[in-house]
Design a protein around this motif. Sequence first.
Motif: not given
Length: 317
Positions: A102-103, A147-149, A281, A286-288, A290-292
């Motif tokens: 998670l970046r 980056f994820d967020a 984000y 598209q939220v995986l 790990k980000l959720r």
Amino acid sequence: MKQNFTVRQGALDGVETFLAVARQRSFRRAAAALGVTPSAVSQAVRALEARLGAALFVRTTRNVGLTEAGQRFFERAAPAFAELIAAGEAARDLGQRPAGLLRLAVPRGVVPLILEPIIGPFCQAYPEIELEIAASDEMVDLAAGGFDAGIRFGQFIAADMVAVRLTAPFPFVVVGSPDYLRARKRPERIADLRDHACLRIRRANGSIAPWSFIDGNKTIEAIVAGPLVAHDYPTLLGAAIQGVGLAQVPAPIAKAPIADGRLRAVLTPFAVTTPGVFLYYSDRRQVLPKLRVFIEHVKLRNAAAPRGGTRKPKQTA
């Protein structure tokens, strides 16, 4: 001359069926393994042979063997197809449970204030997530940077982003050390700054940011001068504590040094308020996981405050 390379539509059609027949050495057994009819297997293999332009099997009434072309295709297609299946399973795994890298792209100044209280509990709660924090005050493209967020001041987040509030709105304050303020007349008006050493910040686009104030209903941008230009607020704060000059910084990072007497706030009636800090984000769909779970972790931490929730902030800068 640049060539255009494309994956032909249907390029993988029939490959799984071919591999099943090659391993089983039987169309009927391959059909049973795949859960389809023998005629469907035959049609898929014939279509693959037609597309490749070569016979892949030698068929007799009792046996099915590979031709030389079929053997070569099997030797290269089998490991490639296995890798493709593994890749799909890996992607599916990340889409179903909180795991992986998670970046986050964040400004340096928010790390000690916002992320440090979150990092420990989050990493303990989700040991299969590898959290990477890229601390930089430059504006980054999340997709281009991988980056994820990101985390930014609300006024710098594009209107098409989904944002989660991390802080309440807060002012930007002008601060100076007691020693500095004893050596110079304390500023009472914005115009008084022309007689002071003002520490400035350079934006990501290369320009030096003016100091912003509110005087009644009027927004004022003051062009100031001083001995130091930095690229992040913690550097400005440290220089102000050392007595180098006045600095205009986010109030949360100045709270502790003001409380312990290392800094004093000036021009507070003219302080401008910002929307606060947000995690953002690109696309809710598209939220995986790990980000959720990280977003939920942030929400739970801020649940007691009325500022929680998600919104799309209006772009103001």
